[in-house]
Design an enzyme around this catalytic site. Sequence first.
Site, PDB file in Angstrom:
ATOM      1  N   SER A   1      39.188  30.807  44.111  1.00 47.59           N
ATOM      2  CA  SER A   1      39.143  30.577  42.665  1.00 47.59           C
ATOM      3  C   SER A   1      40.494  30.158  42.101  1.00 47.59           C
ATOM      4  CB  SER A   1      38.669  31.858  41.962  1.00 47.59           C
ATOM      5  OG  SER A   1      39.590  32.900  42.222  1.00 47.59           O
ATOM      6  N   GLY A   2      41.506  30.035  42.930  1.00 44.51           N
ATOM      7  CA  GLY A   2      42.824  29.632  42.435  1.00 44.51           C
ATOM      8  C   GLY A   2      43.766  29.325  43.585  1.00 44.51           C
TER       9      GLY A   2
ATOM     10  N   GLY B   1      43.666  28.503  47.933  1.00 46.07           N
ATOM     11  CA  GLY B   1      42.237  28.454  48.249  1.00 46.07           C
ATOM     12  C   GLY B   1      41.519  27.376  47.465  1.00 46.07           C
TER      13      GLY B   1
ATOM     14  N   TYR C   1      53.485  44.520  51.695  1.00 51.11           N
ATOM     15  CA  TYR C   1      52.935  43.150  51.788  1.00 51.11           C
ATOM     16  C   TYR C   1      53.372  42.497  53.098  1.00 51.11           C
ATOM     17  CZ  TYR C   1      52.253  38.150  51.082  1.00 51.11           C
ATOM     18  OH  TYR C   1      51.888  36.833  51.257  1.00 51.11           O
TER      19      TYR C   1
HETATM   20  N1  NAP Z   1      51.978  31.694  46.857  1.00 52.88           N
HETATM   21  C1  NAP Z   1      52.862  32.023  47.794  1.00 52.88           C
HETATM   22  O1  NAP Z   1      54.086  31.906  47.584  1.00 52.88           O
HETATM   23  C2  NAP Z   1      52.384  32.502  49.154  1.00 52.88           C
HETATM   24  C3  NAP Z   1      53.329  32.602  50.174  1.00 52.88           C
HETATM   25  C4  NAP Z   1      52.933  33.038  51.429  1.00 52.88           C
HETATM   26  C5  NAP Z   1      51.612  33.379  51.658  1.00 52.88           C
HETATM   27  N2  NAP Z   1      50.713  33.287  50.652  1.00 52.88           N
HETATM   28  C6  NAP Z   1      49.330  33.702  50.953  1.00 52.88           C
HETATM   29  O2  NAP Z   1      48.433  32.671  50.582  1.00 52.88           O
HETATM   30  C7  NAP Z   1      47.173  33.245  50.240  1.00 52.88           C
HETATM   31  C8  NAP Z   1      46.702  32.658  48.923  1.00 52.88           C
HETATM   32  O3  NAP Z   1      47.619  33.004  47.904  1.00 52.88           O
HETATM   33  P1  NAP Z   1      47.870  32.110  46.611  1.00 52.88           P
HETATM   34  O4  NAP Z   1      49.303  31.802  46.559  1.00 52.88           O
HETATM   35  O5  NAP Z   1      46.905  31.017  46.522  1.00 52.88           O
HETATM   36  O6  NAP Z   1      47.588  33.219  45.496  1.00 52.88           O
HETATM   37  P2  NAP Z   1      46.777  33.146  44.116  1.00 52.88           P
HETATM   38  O7  NAP Z   1      47.017  31.877  43.402  1.00 52.88           O
HETATM   39  O8  NAP Z   1      47.115  34.435  43.432  1.00 52.88           O
HETATM   40  O9  NAP Z   1      45.247  33.172  44.599  1.00 52.88           O
HETATM   41  C9  NAP Z   1      44.731  34.304  45.242  1.00 52.88           C
HETATM   42  C10 NAP Z   1      43.238  34.132  45.449  1.00 52.88           C
HETATM   43  O10 NAP Z   1      42.742  35.329  46.057  1.00 52.88           O
HETATM   44  C11 NAP Z   1      41.694  35.853  45.245  1.00 52.88           C
HETATM   45  N3  NAP Z   1      41.700  37.309  45.267  1.00 52.88           N
HETATM   46  C12 NAP Z   1      42.681  38.145  44.831  1.00 52.88           C
HETATM   47  N4  NAP Z   1      42.274  39.412  44.941  1.00 52.88           N
HETATM   48  C13 NAP Z   1      41.022  39.378  45.462  1.00 52.88           C
HETATM   49  C14 NAP Z   1      40.072  40.371  45.784  1.00 52.88           C
HETATM   50  N5  NAP Z   1      40.313  41.678  45.563  1.00 52.88           N
HETATM   51  N6  NAP Z   1      38.875  39.988  46.295  1.00 52.88           N
HETATM   52  C15 NAP Z   1      38.599  38.670  46.498  1.00 52.88           C
HETATM   53  N7  NAP Z   1      39.455  37.696  46.206  1.00 52.88           N
HETATM   54  C16 NAP Z   1      40.654  38.046  45.684  1.00 52.88           C
HETATM   55  C17 NAP Z   1      41.970  35.321  43.833  1.00 52.88           C
HETATM   56  O11 NAP Z   1      40.768  35.196  43.095  1.00 52.88           O
HETATM   57  P3  NAP Z   1      40.180  36.254  42.047  1.00 52.88           P
HETATM   58  O12 NAP Z   1      41.312  36.708  41.187  1.00 52.88           O
HETATM   59  O13 NAP Z   1      39.144  35.447  41.326  1.00 52.88           O
HETATM   60  O14 NAP Z   1      39.570  37.331  42.876  1.00 52.88           O
HETATM   61  C18 NAP Z   1      42.489  33.923  44.154  1.00 52.88           C
HETATM   62  O15 NAP Z   1      41.410  33.046  44.350  1.00 52.88           O
HETATM   63  C19 NAP Z   1      47.380  34.757  50.224  1.00 52.88           C
HETATM   64  O16 NAP Z   1      46.883  35.316  51.417  1.00 52.88           O
HETATM   65  C20 NAP Z   1      48.891  34.919  50.164  1.00 52.88           C
HETATM   66  O17 NAP Z   1      49.329  36.110  50.772  1.00 52.88           O
HETATM   67  C21 NAP Z   1      51.057  32.864  49.400  1.00 52.88           C
END
Ligand code: NAP
Length: 264
Positions: free
Chosen positions: A10-11, A14, A151
């Site tokens: 949803s954001g 993903g 984390y």
């Molecule tokens: N952004 C970074 O700098 C970064 C760096 C390294 C790794 N990552 C990894 O990349 C992945 C995606 O992160 P992102 O940056 O895209 O973060 P994001 O923009 O915060 O998106 C997180 C996604 O996970 C969903 N989510 C959160 N809590 C959830 C729950 N309890 N059940 C089901 N879905 C849930 C959210 O949707 P809802 O709120 O609708 O549930 C959203 O779709 C994560 O695994 C993160 O650890 C991110």
Amino acid sequence: MNVTLITGASGGIGEALATQLAVRKHNLLLVARRADKLEMLCTQLTETYGIQAQYIPADLSKADAAGQVFEECRKKKLTVTLLVNNAGIGSNGEFIKNDLQAELAMLQLNNASLVALCHFFLPDMIANNKGGIINVASLAAFFPSPYMAVYAASKVFVRSFTEALTQECKPYGIRVLLFSPGFTSTNFMNTPANDNAWGKALTDGAYTQTAEQVAIELIQAWKKKETFHVSGRFNAWAVRLGALIPNATIARMFASRKRKQMSQ
Ligand SMILES: NC(=O)c1ccc[n+]([C@@H]2O[C@H](COP(=O)([O-])OP(=O)(O)OC[C@H]3O[C@@H](n4cnc5c(N)ncnc54)[C@H](OP(=O)(O)O)[C@@H]3O)[C@@H](O)[C@H]2O)c1
């Protein structure tokens, strides 16, 4: 119908991945908590790219959610041929001051639900001789990270589990990719557990990719049949260099740098 299941669609990464896979004509099954966001995205991707996109709202920080997603797939007669475990949250701050229930819910989401989804969907992939899994870790999977301790440890788990699963799945012809993004401009750092002084100290001036760049890099890694990929050339070099330094030294350096930043 065969579908690619993306959690956390949803954001952020993903959503960008869902869009890039829709461009490439994947039929999609999107999972996250915000049903309204998922419904809008499904409509948009279906209308724009002529694919089939469906969603299942689920809170993967709950222990029974992965099983419910699996059962819902069965009911909808969907066969998951590619599973992308992307949903994840983080937390920054001093471990003893962080909210314990929030940290434990993070472990359920980042780790236990990821394991459960692999366990539920792998048998059908093996039986059908078709399928693959992509688990999203982080740069944090390679460095012990004081003030982001739980984390980073959760992502070390994802790394270790996925590297092992890659080998266990090889005899069945099922590919598994460990994909590790670095800093990415999404809402990740805007959640209450990340949007604090410790989080700001972490990201200040950091090399950052867009979610679209990361999604495209993930698809390229998958197409090249890689089993291990760190997103962003700078991040990949950091991981290679980091491997030459003892973990305890890295942890000491990170801790003292962060404490210095916090006292400024
Ligand atoms: N952004 C970074 O700098 C970064 C760096 C390294 C790794 N990552 C990894 O990349 C992945 C995606 O992160 P992102 O940056 O895209 O973060 P994001 O923009 O915060 O998106 C997180 C996604 O996970 C969903 N989510 C959160 N809590 C959830 C729950 N309890 N059940 C089901 N879905 C849930 C959210 O949707 P809802 O709120 O609708 O549930 C959203 O779709 C994560 O695994 C993160 O650890 C991110």
